[in-house]
Scaffold this active site. Structure first.
Site, mmCIF file in Angstrom:
data_model
loop_
_atom_site.group_PDB
_atom_site.id
_atom_site.type_symbol
_atom_site.label_atom_id
_atom_site.label_comp_id
_atom_site.label_asym_id
_atom_site.label_seq_id
_atom_site.Cartn_x
_atom_site.Cartn_y
_atom_site.Cartn_z
ATOM 1 C CG ASP A 1 1.401 -9.462 1.739
ATOM 2 O OD1 ASP A 1 0.454 -10.231 1.581
ATOM 3 O OD2 ASP A 1 2.089 -9.429 2.789
ATOM 4 C CD GLU B 1 -3.538 -8.402 2.783
ATOM 5 O OE1 GLU B 1 -4.064 -9.385 3.310
ATOM 6 O OE2 GLU B 1 -2.307 -8.205 2.796
HETATM 7 C C1 GLC Z 1 -1.127 -11.115 3.522
HETATM 8 C C2 GLC Z 1 -1.236 -12.323 2.638
HETATM 9 C C3 GLC Z 1 -1.199 -13.545 3.499
HETATM 10 C C4 GLC Z 1 0.109 -13.568 4.237
HETATM 11 C C5 GLC Z 1 0.339 -12.268 5.015
HETATM 12 C C6 GLC Z 1 1.757 -12.143 5.451
HETATM 13 O O1 GLC Z 1 -2.212 -10.975 4.381
HETATM 14 O O2 GLC Z 1 -2.371 -12.249 1.825
HETATM 15 O O3 GLC Z 1 -1.389 -14.720 2.775
HETATM 16 O O4 GLC Z 1 0.127 -14.650 5.122
HETATM 17 O O5 GLC Z 1 0.066 -11.140 4.235
HETATM 18 O O6 GLC Z 1 2.600 -11.869 4.373
#
Ligand code: GLC
Length: 539
Positions: free
Chosen positions: A206, A265
């Site tokens: 994440d 991500e």
């Molecule tokens: C990422 C996750 C999202 C979350 C954010 C904070 O973007 O996919 O759902 O709110 O991180 O952890």
């Protein structure tokens, strides 16, 4: 499993929003035992989708300020999601079916309720004080610097008890960990080791590129943008060298185990160039590129996104493709489906599953589940509350309807988010029974891909340089070629190829319009309305 190529290059990966997949306990929240009970849907059953791996949103204990993305114990399982034994059972059952499991690690920040943060805020002398970013107010103005939270508002919150501000890239309930502190880095690596030892096949990381900030915390320079967060260049609050070092440590750890992987991500999610920076040796195996799914429903836009992604990665690094997710992207059927959701879902699925790269399917997309209409009073997600009605995450997170019974068979209780009102007809059971359903088309595509080295591993060659209504491309591997032809619109299409097809015995392997299937006539592909067709040629 095994083979010459790493498994994740050939895999179709399925993304599960755990809270909305299947509830076994009747509390209205999806859980691990519910997921385990429904693994037949994914693999190993008589009517399975046939995917190879899945990634699940965080099952860890969380006060749910951000529904699992605010973790209060990295080694535990949230009692509402099940027990550690439930997790082990799930993992064993998934592995028995040949399904790999990736766990979502949220290591940029903890929950405000994590014991580390409690210790850290207790006093300036706390040994964990430096595990987070604490700063005094600036002398001239209110906040320590100009940094903004990506979820809205300043990134600094004053803590009365601690007598200082603390920093959070996301919600105030999600304080950022200080990755420049070696003890933090060691501990977070141990968290990854813990789950690898437990048997998971890897991680979805994440927001990994915001691990670590410039230690001097300088102001970010201004730029033009809509939201305060966008009105600055994120020079000092992301993509820092400490993150590269931490990623290298994590990669070395993964490489110490057989066949493990990580997909990341990136924040600034629509930049393939940025995502590509973090892929490769000593870095991530794969990164998400959300620019692809942000394309409008036009062949040229998707071609452009593919070319940009391929150019950013080069020949060595491997692409991934995503159309929907649990965040900003939401469900692509909502963006593209219009008055022909099933037809368009099939064209989109064919594209997702035949491009060069690892495809990720978001749960529910296999039945073309549209975004669920959510009234303002029903919103649970804090980000959706803040940005309503412009940026909504709840509609794409609704429970999966399994059948036509009450609450779609998702729960015997009251679902935590409403189901899509169309669930009595659009559900897994109904689509499994219908040979012409979106679900069955996904199954056929995945099976075709599994049996085709060209579709899994072949090079990508575009065949329509300026695609208008349709798009065609070639996937080429030694011994096999695949021609993919897609008609994005509702009129029959005579699609002229810019390059001659290599000679050979081209056979139609799959069509989404089986009653009037595509045929080839020299360098013309004749396509029915909204037809997706795949031809194979084996030499
Ligand atoms: C990422 C996750 C999202 C979350 C954010 C904070 O973007 O996919 O759902 O709110 O991180 O952890």
């Amino acid at each position: 499993m095994g083979g010459d190529r790493p498994w994740w290059k050939d895999a179709v990966i399925y993304h599960i929003y755990l809270r909305s997949f299947a509830d076994s306990g009747g509390d209205g929240l999806g859980d691990i035992a519910g997921l385990t009970a429904h693994l037949d849907h994914l693999r190993g059953g008589p009517n399975s989708l046939g995917v190879d791996a899945l990634w699940i949103t965080p099952p860890f204990p969380s006060p749910d300020a951000d529904f699992g993305y605010d973790v209060s114990d990295y080694r535990g399982i949230d009692p509402r999601m099940g027990t550690p034994e439930d997790f082990d059972r799930f993992l064993a059952e998934a592995h028995r079916r040949g399904l790999r499991v990736l766990l979502d690690l949220v290591l940029n920040h903890t929950s405000i309720e994590h014991p580390w943060f409690a210790e850290s805020r207790r006093s300036r002398k706390s040994p964990r004080r430096d595990w987070y970013y604490w700063r005094d107010a600036s002398r001239h103005r209110r906040y320590p610097n100009n940094w903004q939270s990506v979820f809205g508002g300043p990134a600094w919150t004053w803590d009365e008890a601690a007598g200082q501000f603390y920093y959070h890239m996301f919600l105030p309930e999600q304080p950022d960990l200080n990755w420049s502190n070696p003890a933090v880095r060691r501990e977070l690596l141990n968290v990854a080791r813990f789950w690898l030892d437990r048997g998971v096949d890897g991680f979805r990381l994440d927001a990994f590129n915001v691990w670590g900030k410039d230690p001097a915390l300088p102001d970010n320079p201004p730029r033009f943008g809509l939201r305060p967060y966008d009105r600055q260049v994120h020079l000092y609050d992301m993509d820092r060298p400490v993150m590269d070092a931490a990623l290298a440590d994590l990669r070395a750890l993964l490489d110490g185990y057989p066949e493990r992987m990580a997909v990341g991500e990136t924040i600034e999610r629509d930049s393939p160039e940025k995502a590509a920076l973090h892929v490769g040796e000593g870095k991530l195996h794969l990164a998400f590129n959300f620019a692809f799914g942000a394309s409008p429903w036009r062949p040229r836009a998707f071609l452009h996104a593919v070319e940009r992604w391929e150019a950013a990665l080069g020949p060595e690094r491997w692409p991934s493709y995503v159309l929907s997710d649990h965040d900003g992207a939401g469900r692509h059927i909502g963006r593209y489906g219009g008055r022909h959701p099933d037809e368009i879902a099939k064209v989109a699925a064919a594209m997702l599953l035949t491009l060069r790269g690892t495809p990720f399917i978001y749960y529910g997309d296999e039945i073309a589940l549209p975004p669920t209409p959510i009234r303002r009073s029903q919103i649970l997600d804090p980000v959706s509350k803040h940005y309503w009605p412009f940026h909504m995450r709840d509609p794409g997170r609704a429970p999966l309807p399994w059948n036509a019974s009450r609450h779609g068979g998702f729960t015997t209780g009251r679902p935590w988010l409403p189901l899509h009102p169309g669930y009595p007809s659009r559900n897994v059971e109904a689509q499994s029974a219908d040979p012409s359903s979106v679900f069955q088309f996904y199954r056929q595509l995945i099976a075709l891909r599994r049996g085709s080295v060209a579709l899994r591993a072949g090079d990508f060659h575009n065949l329509t340089r300026r695609p208008g209504r349709g798009w065609a491309y070639l996937r080429q591997a030694p011994g096999e070629r695949a021609l993919v032809a897609l008609n994005f619109y509702r009129r029959p299409l005579r699609l002229a190829l810019d390059r001659s097809l290599p000679a050979g015995d081209w056979r139609l392997a799959l069509s989404s319009a089986p009653s009037t299937p595509a045929h080839l006539e020299g360098d013309i592909v004749h396509l029915a309305p909204f037809e997706a067709a795949v031809f194979l040629e084996k030499s």
